[in-house]
Scaffold this motif. Structure first.
Motif, PDB file in Angstrom:
ATOM      1  N   LYS A 191       7.949 -11.741   1.685  1.00  0.00           N
ATOM      2  CA  LYS A 191       6.779 -10.925   2.012  1.00  0.00           C
ATOM      3  C   LYS A 191       6.043 -10.738   0.698  1.00  0.00           C
ATOM      4  CE  LYS A 191       7.419  -7.761   5.559  1.00  0.00           C
ATOM      5  NZ  LYS A 191       7.725  -6.400   5.999  1.00  0.00           N
ATOM      6  N   THR A 250       0.830  -1.197   0.000  1.00  0.00           N
ATOM      7  CA  THR A 250       0.000   0.000   0.000  1.00  0.00           C
ATOM      8  C   THR A 250       0.868   1.253   0.000  1.00  0.00           C
ATOM      9  OG1 THR A 250      -1.731  -1.153   1.213  1.00  0.00           O
ATOM     10  CG2 THR A 250      -1.768   1.245   1.312  1.00  0.00           C
ATOM     11  N   ARG A 288      10.055   1.234   8.384  1.00  0.00           N
ATOM     12  CA  ARG A 288      10.606   0.317   9.399  1.00  0.00           C
ATOM     13  C   ARG A 288      11.328  -0.837   8.720  1.00  0.00           C
ATOM     14  NH1 ARG A 288       6.681  -1.735  14.104  1.00  0.00           N
ATOM     15  NH2 ARG A 288       5.877  -3.105  12.484  1.00  0.00           N
ATOM     16  N   THR A 289      10.688  -1.442   7.733  1.00  0.00           N
ATOM     17  CA  THR A 289      11.332  -2.549   7.008  1.00  0.00           C
ATOM     18  C   THR A 289      11.406  -2.189   5.527  1.00  0.00           C
ATOM     19  OG1 THR A 289      10.358  -4.106   8.571  1.00  0.00           O
ATOM     20  CG2 THR A 289      11.230  -5.024   6.538  1.00  0.00           C
TER      21      THR A 289
HETATM   22  O1  N01 Z   1       0.352  -3.653   4.708  1.00  0.00           O
HETATM   23  P1  N01 Z   1       1.730  -4.373   5.122  1.00  0.00           P
HETATM   24  P2  N01 Z   1      -0.084  -3.126   3.269  1.00  0.00           P
HETATM   25  N1  N01 Z   1       5.663   1.600  12.967  1.00  0.00           N
HETATM   26  O2  N01 Z   1       1.428  -5.053   6.428  1.00  0.00           O
HETATM   27  C1  N01 Z   1       4.635  -0.799   8.602  1.00  0.00           C
HETATM   28  C2  N01 Z   1      -2.439  -6.348  -0.169  1.00  0.00           C
HETATM   29  N2  N01 Z   1      -2.363  -5.199  -1.038  1.00  0.00           N
HETATM   30  O3  N01 Z   1      -1.408  -2.459   3.463  1.00  0.00           O
HETATM   31  O4  N01 Z   1       7.230  -4.453   7.738  1.00  0.00           O
HETATM   32  C3  N01 Z   1       6.241   1.687  11.774  1.00  0.00           C
HETATM   33  O5  N01 Z   1       2.290  -5.170   4.044  1.00  0.00           O
HETATM   34  C4  N01 Z   1       5.171  -2.163   8.287  1.00  0.00           C
HETATM   35  O6  N01 Z   1       6.494  -2.298   8.725  1.00  0.00           O
HETATM   36  P3  N01 Z   1       7.074  -3.801   9.071  1.00  0.00           P
HETATM   37  C5  N01 Z   1      -1.191  -7.174  -0.318  1.00  0.00           C
HETATM   38  O7  N01 Z   1      -1.495  -8.517  -0.133  1.00  0.00           O
HETATM   39  C6  N01 Z   1      -2.418  -5.408  -2.357  1.00  0.00           C
HETATM   40  O8  N01 Z   1       0.978  -2.394   2.631  1.00  0.00           O
HETATM   41  O9  N01 Z   1       6.005  -4.468   9.914  1.00  0.00           O
HETATM   42  N3  N01 Z   1       5.867   0.983  10.702  1.00  0.00           N
HETATM   43  C7  N01 Z   1       5.025  -2.156   6.769  1.00  0.00           C
HETATM   44  O10 N01 Z   1       6.025  -1.435   6.161  1.00  0.00           O
HETATM   45  C8  N01 Z   1      -0.362  -6.635   0.807  1.00  0.00           C
HETATM   46  O11 N01 Z   1       0.696  -7.449   1.212  1.00  0.00           O
HETATM   47  C9  N01 Z   1      -2.291  -4.350  -3.191  1.00  0.00           C
HETATM   48  O12 N01 Z   1       8.329  -3.538   9.794  1.00  0.00           O
HETATM   49  C10 N01 Z   1       4.823   0.156  10.846  1.00  0.00           C
HETATM   50  C11 N01 Z   1       3.703  -1.415   6.602  1.00  0.00           C
HETATM   51  O13 N01 Z   1       3.520  -0.625   7.762  1.00  0.00           O
HETATM   52  C12 N01 Z   1      -1.405  -6.443   1.866  1.00  0.00           C
HETATM   53  O14 N01 Z   1      -2.505  -5.907   1.174  1.00  0.00           O
HETATM   54  C13 N01 Z   1      -2.108  -3.076  -2.719  1.00  0.00           C
HETATM   55  C14 N01 Z   1       4.151   0.015  12.061  1.00  0.00           C
HETATM   56  C15 N01 Z   1       2.529  -2.339   6.485  1.00  0.00           C
HETATM   57  O15 N01 Z   1       2.700  -3.154   5.370  1.00  0.00           O
HETATM   58  C16 N01 Z   1      -1.022  -5.521   2.981  1.00  0.00           C
HETATM   59  O16 N01 Z   1      -0.300  -4.421   2.447  1.00  0.00           O
HETATM   60  C17 N01 Z   1      -2.049  -2.896  -1.376  1.00  0.00           C
HETATM   61  C18 N01 Z   1       4.616   0.781  13.157  1.00  0.00           C
HETATM   62  N4  N01 Z   1       4.053   0.687  14.373  1.00  0.00           N
HETATM   63  C19 N01 Z   1      -2.182  -3.963  -0.536  1.00  0.00           C
HETATM   64  N5  N01 Z   1       3.168  -0.880  11.908  1.00  0.00           N
HETATM   65  C20 N01 Z   1      -2.324  -4.569  -4.613  1.00  0.00           C
HETATM   66  O17 N01 Z   1      -3.015  -5.381  -5.158  1.00  0.00           O
HETATM   67  C21 N01 Z   1       3.217  -1.294  10.618  1.00  0.00           C
HETATM   68  N6  N01 Z   1       4.232  -0.657   9.988  1.00  0.00           N
HETATM   69  C22 N01 Z   1      -1.413  -3.744  -5.369  1.00  0.00           C
END
Ligand code: N01
Length: 548
Positions: free
Chosen positions: A339, A200, A220-221
């Motif tokens: 991931k 996202t 963070r990652t």
């Molecule tokens: O969520 P994620 P997303 N302090 O959990 C960070 C689908 N999707 O919404 O990796 C700081 O992947 C977290 O960091 P870390 C797809 O399946 C599809 O992006 O936990 N940072 C990470 O960087 C996808 O995999 C599409 O260290 C914090 C981020 O937030 C799934 O949805 C598009 C934190 C979360 O990443 C989820 O994706 C979008 C904190 N306290 C999504 N907490 C398409 O089809 C969390 N983070 C293109």
């Protein structure tokens, strides 16, 4: 394939609350499940949906840049030739508004909305053993009853908003990407902080940066990403898809991830280092998730994976001009695709803009939200008018465990899943008769192109209910031993891959504090999973107790 001729289902008065089946959720899965149970089996069915429209995940995820990373001609229902013939996608990857338009087109074409209660959020669902009925209560206090309960709540539908001290003191506006306001957010002239760099965040940052005065991305990652290479679809390609859809469907239904391409059969080590680079370069230029399909062993062999990982890290260092920023972005600690692998439009390029800054919050973690922005442990303050939480979801189990589901003898699902999700084939939980879960934990779901995984589940559930009715049976329930063995198989399938090596992954529940660390999806591939499910059905539903 099905040709759509609507059955003449008589309209029911709204007061009816007794159904053969209740479906929770009106996204891709709930809509198709309604169609099959109502129009193929002739059951009385009600869908309960929290939103005021269809779309599920896509209804809520309206953040800037929201677009699917499956290619549009494969991100749709494949069960009906009529739907394929009559819908035109405009771009290689469908944008959120286009997906919502598509789902409304399907809902209208199949006349689904008359059996969906919108603005209806489920508060509890309890199994009544003597009556063999599920009693569902909504937040508004309405009650519904049915023999079958089908959860179609999506895997990524419960927003994960980190519990950061001081959020309530923030003087600006904040949003989670998965609960985005329908009217949109105007970033013009604003200082924006984005937390999160998953799929996202990688989509939203480039779009936010184009209008914001300043964007600070808190990472963070670090994450891999491959260019999406989105583009309008040509009339020739669209015609080609319509002419060849049977072959496309057959590829999607027989491959590991449900995409319309096959993973090549060659190993990373079958080719010379030079040839390998050429193959990666060609895949990088073509763009999209096919990059992962360049070699068969990318996700199973660490040394093979290293070659893909290093290729992408090198690309990041080439694209990002500031060496310190490039180093932070490419310092990735997990195998490529362990991931969910994002694809992007100008993500790394965005960090070459003057108004964009990357901050490493692994090195210097977020300490608090202040009235004016975010403070890090070092004391550094980052000012903001708007904070965007691109922090993901309580994935796969969150929506299910928050719905007050209780099985036999009042057993709460939260208790049954205390140590992590536990079910048979990802379809049924022991102690919860006649409850089916579409694309929940224990199924290939999020490792696949979702509509293909959804169709497999919906069709299996429909055939199962048809079988029960034909046999005069009223009850089906997963046996505890079968569920134990399935959980073992899910673990073994994950261990055969590099997926568990990404320790921060939501596949493992690691993104939600206190959540059990269990690898949730079935990683053995959709084709293998389909044949296991088919075999179970063909042999009279082994592993399930069937009853009158
Ligand atoms: O969520 P994620 P997303 N302090 O959990 C960070 C689908 N999707 O919404 O990796 C700081 O992947 C977290 O960091 P870390 C797809 O399946 C599809 O992006 O936990 N940072 C990470 O960087 C996808 O995999 C599409 O260290 C914090 C981020 O937030 C799934 O949805 C598009 C934190 C979360 O990443 C989820 O994706 C979008 C904190 N306290 C999504 N907490 C398409 O089809 C969390 N983070 C293109």
């Amino acid at each position: 394939m099905e040709s759509i001729a609507l059955r003449d289902a008589a309209p029911r008065p709204r007061e009816t609350t007794e159904f053969d089946a209740l479906i929770i959720g009106a996204g891709f899965s709930g809509m198709y499940q309604l169609h099959t149970l109502r129009d193929r089996l002739g059951l009385s069915v009600q869908v309960l949906e929290a939103a005021d429209g269809v779309g599920g995940t896509w209804y809520w995820n309206r953040y800037p840049g929201a677009r699917c990373d499956s290619e549009s001609h494969s991100y749709c229902y494949s069960f009906s030739d009529d739907l394929i013939r009559d819908w035109e996608w405009s771009e290689r990857y469908p944008e959120q508004p286009e997906i919502i338009r598509y789902l409304n087109f399907v809902a209208d074409r199949l006349d689904l909305k008359r059996d969906i209660c919108f603005n209806t959020r489920v508060a509890s669902a309890e199994y009544d053993e003597p009556a063999n009925r599920w009693h569902v209560t909504t937040e508004a206090g309405e009650r519904f009853t049915a023999q079958y309960l089908i959860t179609a709540v999506g895997c990524l539908s419960t927003a994960n908003i980190p519990d950061l001290p001081g959020l309530d003191t923030f003087a600006g506006d904040w949003y989670h990407t998965g609960l985005w306001p329908h009217e949109g957010v105007d970033f013009t002239g604003k200082r924006v902080i984005q937390i999160g760099t998953g799929s996202t965040g990688i989509q939203s940052a480039p779009v936010i940066a184009r209008s914001a005065a300043h964007l600070t991305v808190l990472q963070r990652t670090p994450n891999y990403s491959v260019p999406a290479r989105n583009a309008p679809l040509s009339a020739e390609f669209r015609q080609w898809v319509k002419d060849h859809f049977p072959e496309i469907r057959s590829v999607m239904r027989s491959t590991t991830n449900g995409h319309p391409f096959r993973i090549t059969d060659r190993s990373v080590f079958d080719v010379s280092a030079e040839e390998r680079l050429d193959i990666y370069e060609e895949a990088w230029q073509r763009g999209g998730l096919q990059f992962r399909a360049s070699f068969r062993d990318i996700l199973s062999d660490q040394a093979a994976n290293d070659t893909a990982a290093e290729f992408i890290k090198h690309k990041i260092r080439q694209i990002v001009k500031d060496p310190a920023t490039a180093a932070k972005l490419s310092d990735i600690d997990h195998p490529y695709a362990a991931k969910r692998p994002p694809i992007d439009t100008d993500y790394f390029e965005t960090f070459n803009r003057d108004n964009v800054e990357l901050v490493d919050v692994r090195a210097d973690p977020i300490e608090a939200i202040t009235p004016t922005g975010v403070r890090l442990r070092s004391g550094a303050e980052h000012p903001a008018d708007i904070i965007v939480f691109a922090t993901g979801f309580d994935a796969m189990t969150g929506a299910l465990t928050r719905m007050g589901i209780r099985g036999r003898d009042g057993l709460p699902l939260t208790k049954a899943w205390e140590a992590g999700p536990h079910n048979y084939l990802g379809l049924q939980v022991a102690g919860f008769p006649n409850m089916f879960t579409i694309t929940g934990p224990g199924s290939p779901s999020v490792l696949c192109n979702m509509p293909v995984a959804i169709e497999q589940h919906v069709e299996w559930i429909t055939n199962c209910i048809a079988y029960l009715r034909k046999q005069g049976l009223a009850r089906i329930e997963a046996l505890p031993d079968a569920a134990d063995q399935w959980v073992q198989q899910v673990n073994e399938a994950a261990r055969a891959t590099l997926l568990p090596k990404a320790h921060h992954s939501w596949y493992l529940g690691a993104n939600v504090p206190g959540k059990p660390r269990v690898f949730m999806p079935y990683a053995g591939g959709l084709a293998r999973y389909r044949s296991i499910c088919d075999e179970v059905a063909a042999t009279g539903y082994q592993g399930f107790a069937l009853g009158v």
